[in-house]
Write an enzyme that holds these catalytic residues in place. Structure first.
Site, PDB file in Angstrom:
ATOM      1  N   ARG A  13      -3.662  12.455  -4.015  1.00  0.00           N
ATOM      2  CA  ARG A  13      -4.978  13.101  -4.035  1.00  0.00           C
ATOM      3  C   ARG A  13      -5.681  13.101  -2.677  1.00  0.00           C
ATOM      4  NH1 ARG A  13      -8.272  10.412  -8.497  1.00  0.00           N
ATOM      5  NH2 ARG A  13      -6.618   8.844  -8.548  1.00  0.00           N
ATOM      6  N   THR A  79       3.787  -1.194 -10.302  1.00  0.00           N
ATOM      7  CA  THR A  79       3.211  -2.359  -9.624  1.00  0.00           C
ATOM      8  C   THR A  79       4.033  -3.637  -9.877  1.00  0.00           C
ATOM      9  OG1 THR A  79       1.711  -2.546 -11.513  1.00  0.00           O
ATOM     10  CG2 THR A  79       0.831  -1.493  -9.538  1.00  0.00           C
ATOM     11  N   TYR A 100      -4.484  -4.803  -3.290  1.00  0.00           N
ATOM     12  CA  TYR A 100      -4.060  -3.411  -3.114  1.00  0.00           C
ATOM     13  C   TYR A 100      -4.423  -2.960  -1.700  1.00  0.00           C
ATOM     14  CZ  TYR A 100      -3.596  -2.596  -8.222  1.00  0.00           C
ATOM     15  OH  TYR A 100      -3.226  -2.616  -9.532  1.00  0.00           O
ATOM     16  N   GLY A 137      -6.789   0.081 -16.355  1.00  0.00           N
ATOM     17  CA  GLY A 137      -6.277  -0.798 -17.389  1.00  0.00           C
ATOM     18  C   GLY A 137      -7.442  -1.578 -17.990  1.00  0.00           C
ATOM     19  N   GLU A 152      -2.925  -0.325 -20.298  1.00  0.00           N
ATOM     20  CA  GLU A 152      -3.183   0.775 -19.366  1.00  0.00           C
ATOM     21  C   GLU A 152      -3.870   1.927 -20.089  1.00  0.00           C
ATOM     22  OE1 GLU A 152      -2.683   0.769 -15.906  1.00  0.00           O
ATOM     23  OE2 GLU A 152      -2.618  -1.312 -16.560  1.00  0.00           O
ATOM     24  N   ASN A 167      -9.315  -3.883 -15.408  1.00  0.00           N
ATOM     25  CA  ASN A 167      -8.510  -4.636 -14.448  1.00  0.00           C
ATOM     26  C   ASN A 167      -8.669  -4.006 -13.077  1.00  0.00           C
ATOM     27  OD1 ASN A 167      -6.374  -6.112 -13.243  1.00  0.00           O
ATOM     28  ND2 ASN A 167      -4.911  -4.481 -13.755  1.00  0.00           N
ATOM     29  N   LYS A 349     -17.043   9.000  36.725  1.00  0.00           N
ATOM     30  CA  LYS A 349     -15.712   8.581  36.266  1.00  0.00           C
ATOM     31  C   LYS A 349     -15.077   7.652  37.280  1.00  0.00           C
ATOM     32  CE  LYS A 349     -11.928   9.956  37.434  1.00  0.00           C
ATOM     33  NZ  LYS A 349     -10.710  10.647  37.895  1.00  0.00           N
ATOM     34  N   ASN A 384     -12.700  15.236  44.225  1.00  0.00           N
ATOM     35  CA  ASN A 384     -11.734  14.135  44.273  1.00  0.00           C
ATOM     36  C   ASN A 384     -10.305  14.596  44.052  1.00  0.00           C
ATOM     37  OD1 ASN A 384     -12.409  14.794  41.617  1.00  0.00           O
ATOM     38  ND2 ASN A 384     -11.845  12.780  40.862  1.00  0.00           N
TER      39      ASN A 384
HETATM   40  C1  UD1 Z   1      -3.363  -0.087 -11.579  1.00  0.00           C
HETATM   41  C2  UD1 Z   1      -3.288  -1.070 -12.730  1.00  0.00           C
HETATM   42  C3  UD1 Z   1      -4.520  -0.895 -13.633  1.00  0.00           C
HETATM   43  C4  UD1 Z   1      -5.776  -1.062 -12.814  1.00  0.00           C
HETATM   44  C5  UD1 Z   1      -5.767  -0.120 -11.608  1.00  0.00           C
HETATM   45  C6  UD1 Z   1      -6.898  -0.416 -10.693  1.00  0.00           C
HETATM   46  C7  UD1 Z   1      -0.938  -1.424 -13.262  1.00  0.00           C
HETATM   47  C8  UD1 Z   1       0.183  -1.047 -14.156  1.00  0.00           C
HETATM   48  N1  UD1 Z   1      -2.114  -0.811 -13.497  1.00  0.00           N
HETATM   49  O1  UD1 Z   1      -3.269   1.207 -12.130  1.00  0.00           O
HETATM   50  O2  UD1 Z   1      -4.517  -1.822 -14.664  1.00  0.00           O
HETATM   51  O3  UD1 Z   1      -6.920  -0.797 -13.612  1.00  0.00           O
HETATM   52  O4  UD1 Z   1      -4.552  -0.279 -10.856  1.00  0.00           O
HETATM   53  O5  UD1 Z   1      -6.955   0.547  -9.688  1.00  0.00           O
HETATM   54  O6  UD1 Z   1      -0.779  -2.252 -12.387  1.00  0.00           O
HETATM   55  N2  UD1 Z   1       1.878   0.620  -5.884  1.00  0.00           N
HETATM   56  C9  UD1 Z   1       3.020   0.245  -5.228  1.00  0.00           C
HETATM   57  N3  UD1 Z   1       4.223   0.521  -5.777  1.00  0.00           N
HETATM   58  C10 UD1 Z   1       4.352   1.152  -6.964  1.00  0.00           C
HETATM   59  C11 UD1 Z   1       3.187   1.543  -7.637  1.00  0.00           C
HETATM   60  C12 UD1 Z   1       1.964   1.243  -7.085  1.00  0.00           C
HETATM   61  O7  UD1 Z   1       2.965  -0.325  -4.136  1.00  0.00           O
HETATM   62  O8  UD1 Z   1       5.489   1.373  -7.381  1.00  0.00           O
HETATM   63  C13 UD1 Z   1       0.578   0.311  -5.303  1.00  0.00           C
HETATM   64  C14 UD1 Z   1      -0.244   1.547  -4.962  1.00  0.00           C
HETATM   65  O9  UD1 Z   1      -0.015   1.965  -3.639  1.00  0.00           O
HETATM   66  C15 UD1 Z   1      -1.661   1.055  -5.154  1.00  0.00           C
HETATM   67  C16 UD1 Z   1      -1.531  -0.014  -6.238  1.00  0.00           C
HETATM   68  O10 UD1 Z   1      -0.182  -0.395  -6.244  1.00  0.00           O
HETATM   69  O11 UD1 Z   1      -2.175   0.456  -3.994  1.00  0.00           O
HETATM   70  C17 UD1 Z   1      -1.960   0.489  -7.580  1.00  0.00           C
HETATM   71  O12 UD1 Z   1      -1.156   1.563  -7.944  1.00  0.00           O
HETATM   72  P1  UD1 Z   1      -1.730   2.767  -8.769  1.00  0.00           P
HETATM   73  O13 UD1 Z   1      -0.651   3.717  -9.037  1.00  0.00           O
HETATM   74  O14 UD1 Z   1      -2.973   3.281  -8.130  1.00  0.00           O
HETATM   75  O15 UD1 Z   1      -2.093   2.018 -10.136  1.00  0.00           O
HETATM   76  P2  UD1 Z   1      -2.990   2.548 -11.274  1.00  0.00           P
HETATM   77  O16 UD1 Z   1      -2.189   3.437 -12.132  1.00  0.00           O
HETATM   78  O17 UD1 Z   1      -4.253   3.062 -10.735  1.00  0.00           O
END
Ligand code: UD1
Ligand code: CA
Length: 454
Positions: A13, A79, A100, A137, A152, A167, A349, A384
């Protein structure tokens, strides 16, 4: 403590070629904010692991810090899968804080409260109640308040979607338990991902205490998923920085109209008018006044100096009691002594200008060494650059340079010399003398202007 920072997500996004966590907030990448907070919370001995993936090596390359362990997650399967990739790098005897990379403004004190709450063995979650919990979540609790699990948004029932407590994703877990739980996670859910959040139900099943902590402000747990969320958090951050400056005694004409993208250090009785932008490290000494609409980058300003409206200053050192602007431009390598005046439409400068010297109007001073008590008249240009090389101009103490003079470098104007207006100086001007190069003035009596042909 161990820290795992999740930063592998794509950030669709943002609609950008740049990895999301490298977007700048207050002049610093989002991930750098998180790294700084993590380091403050866990101290020098803490192990910090960043899980990256989307955007590839651009992320570690942009933030090359020796003390960070970079772990690549490919593909990105959720995650839970992300934290699993970091496990081999963690110290199993210490707890693990999960952050994060796109949640930049969490207060260190909030992280410290969360760490304290996790004690030796508990799972501690940072949660928050939102008016609009859509997308997050939800924290599912028993009637007695015990945390049972996290569901979730996409997997939640209508009743669960009505839960306001969400969460934030930030948590502290005992590392040994984490190592046991993560490989058992499944991906039989609405998104087909390994959910880190599923560890909460596992902890509850094992009768491990699951505790929760709330941040003092909601923005502490807000993530950046779009340019508009980035702009909103930028305003939050700038508001905090302005408040901090005022708490330190700085007078701001309007705390909503200052931007600090770096570090601004101020002495006593500093006044900053509206719409000023500070970048890099800027130091303003006691009594400094900054007029409206100035851009000031990597600069120090001495006591009681005033910078008037619309001045642009980059990598300059300004001494005390100087008068700069309005509409002045100081470029890198400018060194001004005490009581130096640089007026409107003057560009300096890579030059030093010593005490009590003035260039008040429409001039260019480049690659020059200017002594004390020198007056540089309006429209003076140091030539200069010969098209290939840059050359230096030396103007010794007590020189007076008449208006509209060109100094063709390399050239020296001796101490106490005067240059007549309009001079094009191509060889050194001796001290204590008048040097002038100017066609002799002639008058043609009775001369008539041409008339237009019929
Ligand atoms: C996640 C949480 C949700 C919480 C929300 C808060 C889980 C399953 N869900 O959802 O409960 O309310 O964040 O914003 O954890 N990322 C990785 N690798 C991956 C997937 C994600 O590094 O494979 C990182 C993303 O870059 C991001 C963070 O983890 O920084 C969260 O990922 P995102 O996809 O935004 O999770 P949400 O679906 O929003
Ligand atoms: Ca998110």
């Amino acid at each position: 403590m161990n820290v795992v920072i999740l930063a592998a997500g794509q950030g669709k996004r943002m609609r950008s070629a740049r990895p999301k966590v490298l977007h700048l907030l207050a002049g610093k990448p989002l991930l750098a904010h998180v790294l700084d907070a993590a380091r403050s919370a866990v101290g020098e001995s803490g192990r910090i692991c960043v899980v990256y993936g989307h955007g590839g090596e651009e992320v570690p390359a942009a933030l090359s810090r020796a003390e960070v362990i970079w772990v690549k997650q490919e593909p990105q399967l959720g995650t839970g899968h992300a934290v699993l990739q970091a496990m081999p790098h963690l110290d199993p005897t210490r707890r693990t804080l999960v952050l994060y990379g796109d949640v930049p403004l969490t207060r260190v004190e909030t992280l410290n409260r969360l760490i304290a709450e996790s004690g030796d063995a508990a799972l501690a979650l940072l949660t928050v109640c939102l008016d609009d919990a859509h997308g997050y979540g939800r924290i599912v609790r028993a009637d007695d308040g015990t945390v049972l699990r996290i569901v979730e948004d996409k997997d939640a029932s209508e009743k669960e979607r009505a839960i306001a407590e969400v969460n934030t994703g930030i948590l502290v877990a005992p590392t040994g338990r984490l190592a046991a739980w993560l490989p058992t996670l499944g991906r039989n859910n609405a998104q087909g991902e390994y959910y880190l959040t599923d560890i909460v139900a596992l902890a509850a099943a094992e009768k491990l205490a699951v505790r929760s902590v709330h941040p003092a402000d909601t923005w502490e747990v807000q993530g950046v998923n779009s340019k508009s969320q980035l702009a909103a958090l930028e305003r939050v951050r700038q508001g905090c920085l302005a408040q901090q400056l005022m708490d330190e005694g700085v007078q701001l004409a309007d705390p909503a109209r200052i931007d600090v993208r770096g570090e601004l250090v101020c002495g006593r009785d500093v006044f900053i008018d509206i719409n000023c932008l500070f970048e890099g490290r800027v130091e303003l000494s006691d009594g400094v006044v900054i007029g409206p609409n100035c851009l000031i980058k990597d600069c120090s300003v001495g006591e009681d100096s005033r910078i008037a409206a619309f001045s642009h200053i980059d990598s300059a050192n300004i001494g005390p009691a100087c008068r700069i602007g309005p509409y002045a431009r100081l470029r890198p390598g400018t060194e001004l002594g005490q009581d130096v005046h640089i007026g409107n439409f003057v560009e300096v400068k890579n030059s030093s200008i010593a005490d009590h010297s003035k260039a008040n109007h429409l001039s260019y001073v480049g690659d020059s060494e200017v002594g004390s008590r020198v007056n540089i008249g309006a429209g003076t240009i140091t030539c200069n650059y010969d098209g290939t090389n840059k050359h230096r101009t030396v103007i010794e103490d007590d020189v007076f340079i008449g208006s509209d003079t060109q100094l063709v470098a390399p050239v020296t104007v001796g101490r106490g010399a005067t240059l007549g207006a309009g001079t094009t100086l191509t060889s050194n001007a001796p001290p204590d003398s008048l040097t002038v190069s100017r066609a002799k003035q002639v008058t043609v009596p009775g001369w008539k202007r041409p008339v237009k042909k019929a």
